[in-house]
Scaffold this motif. Structure first.
Motif, PDB file in Angstrom:
ATOM      1  N   ARG A  35     -49.867  -2.739 -12.675  1.00 32.71           N
ATOM      2  CA  ARG A  35     -50.643  -2.870 -11.447  1.00 32.71           C
ATOM      3  C   ARG A  35     -50.489  -4.245 -10.808  1.00 32.71           C
ATOM      4  O   ARG A  35     -50.263  -4.361  -9.601  1.00 32.71           O
ATOM      5  N   SER A  36     -50.631  -5.304 -11.604  1.00 32.83           N
ATOM      6  CA  SER A  36     -50.524  -6.651 -11.039  1.00 32.83           C
ATOM      7  C   SER A  36     -49.100  -6.921 -10.576  1.00 32.83           C
ATOM      8  O   SER A  36     -48.888  -7.599  -9.554  1.00 32.83           O
ATOM      9  N   ALA A  37     -48.106  -6.375 -11.300  1.00 35.33           N
ATOM     10  CA  ALA A  37     -46.710  -6.542 -10.876  1.00 35.33           C
ATOM     11  C   ALA A  37     -46.480  -5.859  -9.531  1.00 35.33           C
ATOM     12  O   ALA A  37     -45.852  -6.430  -8.626  1.00 35.33           O
ATOM     13  N   VAL A  38     -46.987  -4.645  -9.376  1.00 32.56           N
ATOM     14  CA  VAL A  38     -46.817  -3.919  -8.114  1.00 32.56           C
ATOM     15  C   VAL A  38     -47.501  -4.674  -6.974  1.00 32.56           C
ATOM     16  O   VAL A  38     -46.950  -4.797  -5.866  1.00 32.56           O
ATOM     17  N   ARG A  39     -48.703  -5.174  -7.214  1.00 30.55           N
ATOM     18  CA  ARG A  39     -49.431  -5.861  -6.143  1.00 30.55           C
ATOM     19  C   ARG A  39     -48.696  -7.130  -5.706  1.00 30.55           C
ATOM     20  O   ARG A  39     -48.509  -7.380  -4.509  1.00 30.55           O
ATOM     21  N   ASP A  40     -48.265  -7.956  -6.664  1.00 27.75           N
ATOM     22  CA  ASP A  40     -47.590  -9.210  -6.294  1.00 27.75           C
ATOM     23  C   ASP A  40     -46.229  -8.943  -5.666  1.00 27.75           C
ATOM     24  O   ASP A  40     -45.854  -9.570  -4.670  1.00 27.75           O
TER      25      ASP A  40
END
Length: 1010
Positions: A405-410
């Motif tokens: 999730r954090s990878a997709v957002r950044d």
């Protein structure tokens, strides 16, 4: 063919230079070894956070690792420093500490003077950009100019300019790579990381991106084409001067805990004897005395006395302040820890195995975990800082890594995707999804899986998942040293004030054999202490082996009880039917991945019910397994079997335990298989028995649970169960005051308490404190439950009320100095009912109030209030959940029962009366989703309605088919089949439906667990 030149890379960043490096330290080391490099220097920017991982990888690949760091000074000078020996390493770590402690978390600040101060330490310096004259003056004979050529159009001109600088400064030249990745294929990720770091989309980062992919570990044949041979040869000369290895680090324990005239050994023996006298006033049992003598001898041999004295001192401080604490884990295997008051597990009642805790063969510090009340642990942390100083004590780090999730957002922001697209995709990813962003997730989010931009995002997210994002503080692992800690490992500021952390995590510390004292937080200790305070009791006042407590536990009436409140535990309790303390020890341990995956649960239950005979192949095996009916449930039993049945020494058995813990990640159990099986065969055991034991060891994997740990937890299980059984109001209030903690949200805790006859009263400014309190056996909710209200405002209310009751909302606002926002929060929470009536009336009453000053402060407003109609029941319940997170009115589902009846959805109570195999449809609020690692993709869901709860099992194929309903529904409908096992009832889902629309604006959140 010409011979390839030897080469050592002296300037290399890993992904521990956050959002610059695009490869893991292990990847860089493996690639450098594969390319035939003679050495690799890891030089992350003002950081040694990745060096232990690189060190372990270098040991594995037979590559020389050089420890260094890159710096950018305040005046723009850039250089890399390399450690040559232990002294220069200490200077490097101290320099990093200086820079990091001088700035806020994530930054550093260094000037030339800081470099000059450590110039005589033996550090070598590579100038990357800046003044060569200055460096030559201070690092005479130990400085070079790094020549870093990356196939740019000006490489020749750059080399000529650096030669001129070398001539003028007297600094020799050396080849270096400014490496950011192990393979050129990581270039797209490195570009994306640059965009993330700058907070800009890639299309606006052109000037900040590298023009090509040359900052990778290049083949030596390629380097020979780029660099003059003398520059490559110079790398070897520098590498030869760097002889330091992390293996040279030696930890020295603190000394000041030993009084004058005593040695660490004599003082520990004295404290242990005093503790034993207190524990056993009628005389120390011979078994315990023998254990203590054995342990003290091994502790003295390994010189671990200061470690035990350090932990004893921390526990002594906590007890002196009335802070509940308890040692657990392998420490509970120690009779010395019991004598010192570190643990509460009586070794006379347990089959302890000290080598599980301290091992001669392992030769590394023992591990003592001590839990403290989670809301008072900060007092203990600050005591440690005050006693040893920030120069000698700091918390271990935790590496926060990118998840999908954090990878997709950044990455979505970096690639310039629309924010709503990115958010839809991120929300479609669940906590159990792997590193891949699958096409079906894109389609599920309403996105085109064939889109090139989204395909790029998916590929980059897979690479980025698992990358370190930043350092955070460990939950409580303290490193305490005799001398300056900064010379052992760099120290930096944490995000929290008054906290400092080292740059290594617990795995790094364990790999290097460095001491860590775990000062952990446990919410249940806070809750137990608060409940005991309500009752004027102490832990030792709780009577042992109360039949009423076990009767409650056997019915799985355990909401809020420590450890046995989860779905899996509540399903096991009616089957195992605990009757005594040791049954609780087994209950805590058996519902774990280890026993489940090892196939130990069902044989144990069958034998316990008398459905399967218990047989032992020898008397020695009987002594190990008799207490668990011939089934190995605990780690210690596996170790003891290796000793008595296969001829292992206790230390070798501990090595087996450690290999068990890591085999799923690293392998390495194969040598033990041969040794175990052959050892058992040689001692007359049948091959089937030997192989069955080995299969059970594999099942334990990294999830094996030590008996000592279970026993420590079982003490808290019993204490919390006794409080719930006999004092449910005090227990409920204590749990609410100790939030956040546990498996259930406050709404479920209150519902459960009310089902047990507890009168729960709403928060009210005329009666509530900040905390929940007891009123003649009822629970009065505290003002802490009112959303948005600060503790400071609540304290002013309580202080003003002590001077006399409030006459009106206006009187309250004036005397407690409340602002408009605070008054609005109280009105929304229904806490003004006694002064202003229902919520609408309360809002009207406070809407016109203005903070007054001076002469007008005491002047009444004298306004006539308008009488407003009361809100409906549904509006009140919605407002309750929005402000308090719970309601004391009817359950929300009760209001929808007619609609649900029309949809053929029955209640939890009606479902509980249906027969095994019945096909039913039910619905309720989703209060919990759980997907254990052992469940092969199965998700367990708990639904709640006005009559009780429904336990739902959702098999993996349905999880994948109906993810949206499963993860998105607040009011979930389930069509499925009833499964019964005695008193345990499950609804096995066949189809899911989302009825959240019926809830309107109701904010009901679930707690989701792995």
């Amino acid at each position: 063919m010409a011979c390839l030149p030897d080469y050592a890379e002296l300037h290399c960043l890993s992904n521990f230079t956050f959002q610059r490096g695009a490869s893991h330290p292990e990847e860089l080391v493996a690639r450098a070894a594969a390319l035939g490099y003679r050495a690799l220097a890891l030089t992350d920017e003002c950081s040694l956070a990745g060096v232990v991982r690189a060190h372990l990888a270098a040991r594995k690949h037979g590559l020389k690792l050089i420890i260094g760091a890159e710096f950018r000074l305040a005046d723009g000078t850039q250089l890399a420093l390399l450690a040559t020996d232990r002294r220069s390493y200490g200077a490097l770590a101290a320099l990093i500490t200086t820079g990091r402690r001088r700035a806020q978390k994530g930054c550093y600040l260094l000037a030339r003077a800081d470099l000059e101060a450590c110039a005589a330490s033996g550090l070598l310096a590579l100038l990357l950009a800046g003044d060569g004259q200055w460096l030559a003056a201070h690092f005479r004979g130990r400085a070079w100019i790094a020549v870093e050529l990356h196939c740019g159009p000006n490489d020749r001109a750059r080399l000529d300019a650096l030669r001129e600088q070398s001539h003028s400064s007297g600094l020799p030249l050396v080849a270096a790579g400014d490496v950011h990745m192990h393979l050129r294929s990581r270039r797209p990720l490195q570009d994306a990381l640059t965009a993330i770091r700058l907070g800009l989309p890639l299309e606006r980062c052109a000037q900040s991106l590298y023009p090509n992919a040359e900052r990778h570990l290049r083949a030596r044949v390629r380097l020979a084409q780029i660099y003059p041979p003398e520059l490559l040869a110079e790398t070897l000369a520098i590498a030869a001067r760097c002889a330091f290895s992390l293996d040279e680090l030696r930890y020295e324990y603190p000394e000041e805990l030993v009084p004058p005239g005593e040695t660490p050994a004599s003082w520990l023996a004295q404290l242990t004897a005093q503790g034993l006298a207190g524990r056993f006033p009628g005389g120390v049992p011979p078994k315990v005395q023998g254990l203590v003598e054995h342990e003290l001898k091994l502790i003295a041999e390994l010189r671990y006395e200061p470690f035990f004295l350090t932990v004893h001192d921390v526990v002594r401080f906590a007890r002196s302040r009335g802070i509940l604490c308890q040692g657990r884990g392998s420490a509970a295997n120690s009779a010395v820890c019991y004598a010192l008051g570190i643990t509460e597990v009586d070794p006379a009642r347990m089959a302890t195995l000290f080598e599980r805790f301290v091992s001669r063969e392992r030769d590394e510090p023992p591990d003592i975990d001590v839990d403290f009340e989670h809301q008072r642990r900060e007092e203990v942390i600050q005591y440690i800082y005050a006693k040893y100083g920030r120069s000698r004590a700091a918390l271990a780090a935790t590496v926060i890594c990118y998840r999908p999730r954090s990878a997709v957002r950044d990455l979505g922001k970096a690639l310039g995707l629309a924010p709503e697209q990115v958010e839809r995709l991120a929300r479609s990813l669940s906590w159990w999804d792997g590193r891949q962003v699958l096409p079906e997730r894109l389609a599920e989010a309403g996105l085109d899986p064939a889109s090139p931009a989204l395909g790029r995002l998916a590929r980059l997210a897979e690479d980025l998942a698992g990358f370190p994002r930043h350092l955070s503080q460990h939950v409580g692992g303290f490193v305490i040293a005799r001398g300056p800690l900064a010379e052992l490992v760099p120290v930096e500021n944490a995000a929290m004030p008054e906290r400092t952390v080292i740059q290594w995590d617990k795995d790094d510390l364990e790999a290097l054999g460095l001491l860590k004292v775990d000062v952990l937080a446990l919410g249940m200790l806070s809750a137990i202490r608060r409940a005991l305070d309500f009752l004027g009791m102490r832990m030792q006042d709780i009577p042992a082996e109360d039949p009423a407590v076990y009767a409650m536990i056997q019915k799985a009436d355990t909401v809020g009880v420590f450890q046995i409140e989860s779905r899996a535990q509540m399903s096991m309790l009616p089957r195992l039917r605990p009757e005594n303390f040791y049954d609780l020890v087994i209950e805590v341990a058996i519902v774990r991945p280890g026993p489940i995956q090892g196939g130990m649960v069902h044989p144990y239950l069958r034998r316990r019910r008398g459905l399967e005979p218990v047989a032992y192949p020898s008397e020695a095996v009987r002594n190990v397994l008799e207490r668990t009916l011939g089934v190995p449930i605990f780690q210690e039993q596996v170790m003891q079997l290796a000793v008595v049945a296969a001829g292992f020494t206790p230390g070798e058995a501990d090595q087996l335990r450690r290999s068990m813990a890591a085999w799923k990640r690293k392998g390495g159990l194969e040598p033990f298989e041969e040794r175990l099986v052959q050892g058992m065969l040689a001692r007359g055991y049948r091959r089937e028995f030997a192989e069955a034991i080995y299969r059970q060891i594999l099942g334990f994997g990294e999830y094996g649970f030590p008996e000592s740990h279970s026993a420590s937890f079982a003490l808290l299980v019993y204490a919390s169960a006794w409080l719930k059984c006999h004092h449910p109001a005090a227990f409920c209030a204590a749990l609410l005051n100790s939030q956040p903690m546990g498996f259930y949200a406050p709404a479920q805790l209150v519902q459960d308490a009310r089902r047990h006859g507890v009168d729960v009263r709403p928060p009210e400014v005329s009666a509530s404190d900040w905390d929940c309190t007891l009123e003649a056996g009822a629970v009065r909710l505290g003002l802490r439950r009112v959303g948005g209200l600060s503790e400071a405002a609540a304290s002013r209310i309580v202080s003003a009320r002590a001077a006399g009751p409030f006459a009106s909302a206006e009187d309250l606002a004036r005397r407690a100095a409340l602002g408009r926002r605070e008054l609005r929060c109280l009105a929304e929470g229904g806490a003004l009912a006694a002064l202003a009536g229902h919520r609408r009336q309360a809002h009207w009453a406070v809407a016109g109030l203005r903070p007054a000053a001076g002469l007008l402060r005491e002047a009444p407003l004298g306004e006539t209030l308008l009488e407003l109609p009361a809100p409906g029941e549904g509006e009140d319940i919605v407002a309750d959940y929005a402000s308090l997170g719970l309601t004391l009115g009817r359950h929300p589902v009760a209001l929808l029962r007619g609609r649900l009846h029309d949809l053929k959805l029955i209640s939890a109570q009606a479902l509980g009366a249906r027969a095994h195999g019945s096909r039913v449809r039910a619905a309720g609020l989703v209060t919990c989703r759980q997907r254990p690692d052992t469940a092969s993709g199965v998700v367990f869901v708990t639904l709640e309605d006005e009559t009780g709860t429904v336990n739902v099992v959702v098999w993996r194929d349905l999880v994948e088919r109906q993810r949206r309903e499963l993860l998105g529904a607040r009011l979930l409908g389930v069509e499925g089949v009833i499964e019964r096992d005695g008193d345990v009832v499950h609804l096995v889902a066949r189809r899911l439906s989302d009825h959240s629309g019926l809830l309107g604006q109701l904010l009901a959140r679930s707690r989701d667990f792995h």
